[in-house]
Design a protein around this motif. Structure first.
Motif, PDB file in Angstrom:
ATOM      1  N   ALA A 200       0.851  -1.093   0.213  1.00 16.50           N
ATOM      2  CA  ALA A 200      -0.011   0.152   0.025  1.00 16.50           C
ATOM      3  C   ALA A 200       0.893   1.215   0.087  1.00 16.50           C
ATOM      4  O   ALA A 200       1.964   1.277   0.736  1.00 16.50           O
ATOM      5  CB  ALA A 200      -1.072  -0.054   1.150  1.00 16.50           C
ATOM      6  N   LYS A 201       0.443   1.983  -0.756  1.00 15.71           N
ATOM      7  CA  LYS A 201       1.295   3.490  -0.820  1.00 15.71           C
ATOM      8  C   LYS A 201       0.929   4.335   0.385  1.00 15.71           C
ATOM      9  O   LYS A 201      -0.410   4.485   0.676  1.00 15.71           O
ATOM     10  CB  LYS A 201       0.820   4.301  -2.091  1.00 15.71           C
ATOM     11  N   PRO A 202       1.610   4.742   1.086  1.00 12.41           N
ATOM     12  CA  PRO A 202       1.402   5.791   2.120  1.00 12.41           C
ATOM     13  C   PRO A 202       0.423   6.744   1.812  1.00 12.41           C
ATOM     14  O   PRO A 202       0.999   7.607   0.980  1.00 12.41           O
ATOM     15  CB  PRO A 202       2.542   6.024   2.826  1.00 12.41           C
ATOM     16  N   LEU A 203      -0.461   7.113   2.611  1.00  9.59           N
ATOM     17  CA  LEU A 203      -1.428   8.119   2.362  1.00  9.59           C
ATOM     18  C   LEU A 203      -1.227   9.143   3.479  1.00  9.59           C
ATOM     19  O   LEU A 203      -1.226   8.927   4.597  1.00  9.59           O
ATOM     20  CB  LEU A 203      -2.828   7.589   2.058  1.00  9.59           C
ATOM     21  N   PHE A 204      -1.091  10.432   3.112  1.00  9.52           N
ATOM     22  CA  PHE A 204      -0.744  11.308   3.931  1.00  9.52           C
ATOM     23  C   PHE A 204      -1.914  12.387   4.126  1.00  9.52           C
ATOM     24  O   PHE A 204      -2.709  13.033   2.981  1.00  9.52           O
ATOM     25  CB  PHE A 204       0.470  12.133   3.786  1.00  9.52           C
ATOM     26  N   SER A 205      -2.647  12.892   5.165  1.00  7.78           N
ATOM     27  CA  SER A 205      -3.323  13.990   5.396  1.00  7.78           C
ATOM     28  C   SER A 205      -3.088  14.872   6.731  1.00  7.78           C
ATOM     29  O   SER A 205      -2.089  14.336   7.409  1.00  7.78           O
ATOM     30  CB  SER A 205      -4.800  13.257   5.784  1.00  7.78           C
ATOM     31  N   PHE A 206      -3.441  15.796   6.928  1.00  8.00           N
ATOM     32  CA  PHE A 206      -3.424  16.655   8.169  1.00  8.00           C
ATOM     33  C   PHE A 206      -4.895  17.028   8.673  1.00  8.00           C
ATOM     34  O   PHE A 206      -5.500  17.084   7.925  1.00  8.00           O
ATOM     35  CB  PHE A 206      -2.344  17.699   7.848  1.00  8.00           C
ATOM     36  N   SER A 207      -4.803  17.217  10.177  1.00  4.27           N
ATOM     37  CA  SER A 207      -5.857  17.850  10.878  1.00  4.27           C
ATOM     38  C   SER A 207      -5.713  19.147  10.888  1.00  4.27           C
ATOM     39  O   SER A 207      -4.771  19.818  10.869  1.00  4.27           O
ATOM     40  CB  SER A 207      -5.822  16.962  12.281  1.00  4.27           C
ATOM     41  N   THR A 208      -6.983  19.971  10.497  1.00  2.00           N
ATOM     42  CA  THR A 208      -6.831  21.359  10.648  1.00  2.00           C
ATOM     43  C   THR A 208      -6.746  21.748  12.202  1.00  2.00           C
ATOM     44  O   THR A 208      -6.643  23.385  12.211  1.00  2.00           O
ATOM     45  CB  THR A 208      -8.228  21.930   9.748  1.00  2.00           C
ATOM     46  N   LEU A 209      -6.583  20.961  12.932  1.00  2.00           N
ATOM     47  CA  LEU A 209      -6.036  21.607  14.291  1.00  2.00           C
ATOM     48  C   LEU A 209      -4.660  22.330  14.140  1.00  2.00           C
ATOM     49  O   LEU A 209      -4.507  23.363  14.898  1.00  2.00           O
ATOM     50  CB  LEU A 209      -5.928  20.538  15.239  1.00  2.00           C
ATOM     51  N   ALA A 210      -4.132  22.115  13.020  1.00  2.00           N
ATOM     52  CA  ALA A 210      -2.701  22.335  12.726  1.00  2.00           C
ATOM     53  C   ALA A 210      -2.829  24.132  12.139  1.00  2.00           C
ATOM     54  O   ALA A 210      -1.811  24.870  12.393  1.00  2.00           O
ATOM     55  CB  ALA A 210      -1.920  21.591  11.923  1.00  2.00           C
ATOM     56  N   CYS A 211      -3.955  24.520  11.710  1.00  2.00           N
ATOM     57  CA  CYS A 211      -4.071  25.567  11.094  1.00  2.00           C
ATOM     58  C   CYS A 211      -5.265  26.246  11.328  1.00  2.00           C
ATOM     59  O   CYS A 211      -6.181  26.639  10.488  1.00  2.00           O
ATOM     60  CB  CYS A 211      -4.106  25.629   9.476  1.00  2.00           C
TER      61      CYS A 211
ATOM     62  N   GLY B 266       8.992   9.737  20.518  1.00  2.00           N
ATOM     63  CA  GLY B 266       7.836   8.908  20.188  1.00  2.00           C
ATOM     64  C   GLY B 266       8.310   7.885  19.149  1.00  2.00           C
ATOM     65  O   GLY B 266       9.302   7.985  18.504  1.00  2.00           O
ATOM     66  N   PRO B 267       7.886   6.493  19.681  1.00  2.00           N
ATOM     67  CA  PRO B 267       7.982   5.379  18.931  1.00  2.00           C
ATOM     68  C   PRO B 267       7.392   5.040  17.516  1.00  2.00           C
ATOM     69  O   PRO B 267       6.887   4.037  17.163  1.00  2.00           O
ATOM     70  CB  PRO B 267       7.558   4.151  19.969  1.00  2.00           C
ATOM     71  N   LEU B 268       7.622   6.006  16.627  1.00  2.00           N
ATOM     72  CA  LEU B 268       6.835   6.033  15.425  1.00  2.00           C
ATOM     73  C   LEU B 268       7.349   5.171  14.582  1.00  2.00           C
ATOM     74  O   LEU B 268       7.022   4.627  13.776  1.00  2.00           O
ATOM     75  CB  LEU B 268       7.164   7.634  14.889  1.00  2.00           C
ATOM     76  N   LYS B 269       8.950   5.036  14.678  1.00  2.00           N
ATOM     77  CA  LYS B 269       9.539   4.135  13.555  1.00  2.00           C
ATOM     78  C   LYS B 269       8.973   2.792  13.967  1.00  2.00           C
ATOM     79  O   LYS B 269       8.547   1.924  12.840  1.00  2.00           O
ATOM     80  CB  LYS B 269      11.212   3.993  14.148  1.00  2.00           C
ATOM     81  N   GLU B 270       9.010   2.355  15.024  1.00  2.00           N
ATOM     82  CA  GLU B 270       8.221   0.721  15.423  1.00  2.00           C
ATOM     83  C   GLU B 270       6.681   0.733  15.140  1.00  2.00           C
ATOM     84  O   GLU B 270       6.467  -0.211  14.413  1.00  2.00           O
ATOM     85  CB  GLU B 270       8.410   0.474  17.084  1.00  2.00           C
ATOM     86  N   ALA B 271       6.110   1.778  15.377  1.00  2.00           N
ATOM     87  CA  ALA B 271       4.629   1.810  15.239  1.00  2.00           C
ATOM     88  C   ALA B 271       4.299   1.482  13.596  1.00  2.00           C
ATOM     89  O   ALA B 271       3.606   0.817  12.962  1.00  2.00           O
ATOM     90  CB  ALA B 271       4.090   2.820  15.776  1.00  2.00           C
ATOM     91  N   ILE B 272       5.113   2.556  12.694  1.00  2.00           N
ATOM     92  CA  ILE B 272       4.919   2.763  11.365  1.00  2.00           C
ATOM     93  C   ILE B 272       5.486   1.509  10.802  1.00  2.00           C
ATOM     94  O   ILE B 272       4.749   0.980   9.751  1.00  2.00           O
ATOM     95  CB  ILE B 272       5.513   3.990  10.825  1.00  2.00           C
ATOM     96  N   SER B 273       6.377   0.979  11.117  1.00  2.00           N
ATOM     97  CA  SER B 273       7.009  -0.399  10.617  1.00  2.00           C
ATOM     98  C   SER B 273       5.839  -1.566  10.679  1.00  2.00           C
ATOM     99  O   SER B 273       5.996  -2.304   9.920  1.00  2.00           O
ATOM    100  CB  SER B 273       8.105  -0.645  11.464  1.00  2.00           C
ATOM    101  N   VAL B 274       5.256  -1.565  11.961  1.00  2.00           N
ATOM    102  CA  VAL B 274       4.070  -2.820  11.942  1.00  2.00           C
ATOM    103  C   VAL B 274       3.002  -2.408  11.095  1.00  2.00           C
ATOM    104  O   VAL B 274       2.461  -3.449  10.358  1.00  2.00           O
ATOM    105  CB  VAL B 274       3.929  -2.833  13.339  1.00  2.00           C
ATOM    106  N   LEU B 275       2.755  -1.308  11.030  1.00  2.00           N
ATOM    107  CA  LEU B 275       1.426  -0.747   9.869  1.00  2.00           C
ATOM    108  C   LEU B 275       1.893  -0.986   8.731  1.00  2.00           C
ATOM    109  O   LEU B 275       1.199  -1.995   7.900  1.00  2.00           O
ATOM    110  CB  LEU B 275       1.325   0.551   9.895  1.00  2.00           C
ATOM    111  N   VAL B 276       3.173  -0.658   8.206  1.00  2.00           N
ATOM    112  CA  VAL B 276       3.514  -1.049   6.940  1.00  2.00           C
ATOM    113  C   VAL B 276       3.824  -2.526   6.583  1.00  2.00           C
ATOM    114  O   VAL B 276       3.180  -3.117   5.483  1.00  2.00           O
ATOM    115  CB  VAL B 276       5.028  -0.392   6.488  1.00  2.00           C
ATOM    116  N   LYS B 277       4.176  -3.435   7.493  1.00  2.00           N
ATOM    117  CA  LYS B 277       4.633  -4.807   7.379  1.00  2.00           C
ATOM    118  C   LYS B 277       3.018  -5.240   7.130  1.00  2.00           C
ATOM    119  O   LYS B 277       3.004  -6.647   6.376  1.00  2.00           O
ATOM    120  CB  LYS B 277       5.093  -5.183   8.835  1.00  2.00           C
ATOM    121  N   ASP B 278       2.212  -4.978   7.782  1.00  2.00           N
ATOM    122  CA  ASP B 278       0.691  -5.425   7.740  1.00  2.00           C
ATOM    123  C   ASP B 278      -0.134  -4.949   6.606  1.00  2.00           C
ATOM    124  O   ASP B 278      -1.352  -5.107   6.621  1.00  2.00           O
ATOM    125  CB  ASP B 278      -0.004  -5.242   9.148  1.00  2.00           C
ATOM    126  N   ASN B 279       0.441  -4.263   5.802  1.00  2.00           N
ATOM    127  CA  ASN B 279       0.084  -3.484   4.436  1.00  2.00           C
ATOM    128  C   ASN B 279      -1.147  -2.567   4.949  1.00  2.00           C
ATOM    129  O   ASN B 279      -2.281  -2.607   4.061  1.00  2.00           O
ATOM    130  CB  ASN B 279      -0.488  -4.496   3.505  1.00  2.00           C
TER     131      ASN B 279
END
Length: 306
Positions: A34-45, A258-271
């Motif tokens: 799966a291609k990573p899909l990016f969005s952002f919350s308008t809390l940022a702006c 934050g443990p983003l590397k580990e978290a995103i790794s498991v997400l990517v691995k599970d497609n």
């Protein structure tokens, strides 16, 4: 000479064909990921109008927008951009013309409260958001658990949250909208979330995994969290920060603890096929960096995890 131990011409050609095909399998498998899909919350702006939000998303490699508010208006069905059929069509078209999808509407509805009047008001808000999401072709509406009140047994609170989710799931059952509970407030541990979600299993109910938010409270390893909750996860919130003197200092993705590397790794691995939605809480923390800086940076910083 006994030639029975030598490969026949047919065997040789089949083996050669198989060996030639092997290098081709890798690209095919890679394409299946799966291609990573990016969005952002308008809390940022919180100071941007809808046109500016859409422009920044389109210009900086985003695929979608998560709407929490527009110009400080948080009750989205009452905001000018979404308060009439004509304005809904117009706002939706502005995003679609730029190849963007509205991927989540962030309501403030909380499901933990027992008071019938307060509970009805929160459920009504969530239902209004579901109605709006359906008109916007938006797949998700976020709701909160949110607290574990000291004057309520935990089991009662869990029941209130789960029955609220089931009611909202039933309300959405004839739509394309799924109601998502965010890991938030006092309800951030994997075990209590698994209990809530297990009691509210429904085709139109799921979970938002706010990775840093959960970890900053529980310190539970993302692999364990994902293993427990993956069947419910439909959407993610991504942010990073540094814990200092018991307080969080938010920093850009990859620059905190934050443990983003580990978290995103498991997400990517599970497609995982959902959105990685940048939740920069400028609305609640006006002192953090400006959206003009962090929103363009996020898709580039996220590439380190893929």
């Amino acid at each position: 000479m006994n030639t029975s131990s030598f490969p026949s011409r047919r065997d040789f050609l089949m083996a050669a064909s198989a060996s030639l095909a092997l290098p081709l399998l890798q690209p095919l498998n890679a394409l299946a990921r799966a291609k990573p899909l990016f969005s952002f919350s308008t809390l940022a702006c919180p100071k941007w109008d809808w046109a500016t939000i859409v422009k920044y998303a389109a210009d900086n490699g985003y695929h979608g927008i998560e709407i929490r508010g527009v110009l400080d208006c948080m009750d989205l069905p009452k905001c000018g951009e979404f308060s009439s059929p004509e304005s809904i069509v117009r706002s939706k078209k502005i995003a679609e013309d730029k190849g963007l999808r509205i991927v989540d509407l962030g309501s403030s509805a909380a499901l933990h409260m027992a008071d019938p009047t307060i509970r009805a008001k929160n459920l009504d808000e969530a239902k209004r958001f579901i109605d709006l999401a359906q008109q916007l072709n938006c797949p998700y509406v976020r709701v909160f658990p949110n607290d574990l009140p000291k004057d309520q047994e935990v089991a009662q609170t869990v029941e209130l949250i789960s029955t609220g989710l089931l009611e909202l799931g039933d309300y959405a059952k004839n739509t394309s909208v799924t109601v998502l509970l965010e890991s938030h407030g006092d309800v951030t541990g994997k075990d209590i979330l698994a209990t809530v979600m297990g009691k509210s299993e429904h085709k139109h109910v799921g979970l938002i995994w706010d990775i840093f938010n959960m970890w900053s409270v529980t310190k539970e390893p993302p692999k364990e969290v994902y293993a427990k909750l993956k069947k419910y996860i439909r959407h993610t919130h991504i942010k990073d920060g540094i814990l200092k003197d018991g307080k969080i200092q938010y920093v850009q993705v990859g620059k905190g603890e934050g443990p983003l590397k580990e978290a995103i790794s498991v997400l990517v691995k599970d497609n995982y096929k959902g959105y990685y939605s940048f939740e920069w809480e400028k609305k609640w923390h006006p002192e953090i960096e400006e959206p003009e800086v962090v929103i363009p940076a996020y898709p580039k910083l996220m590439q380190q995890y893929f």
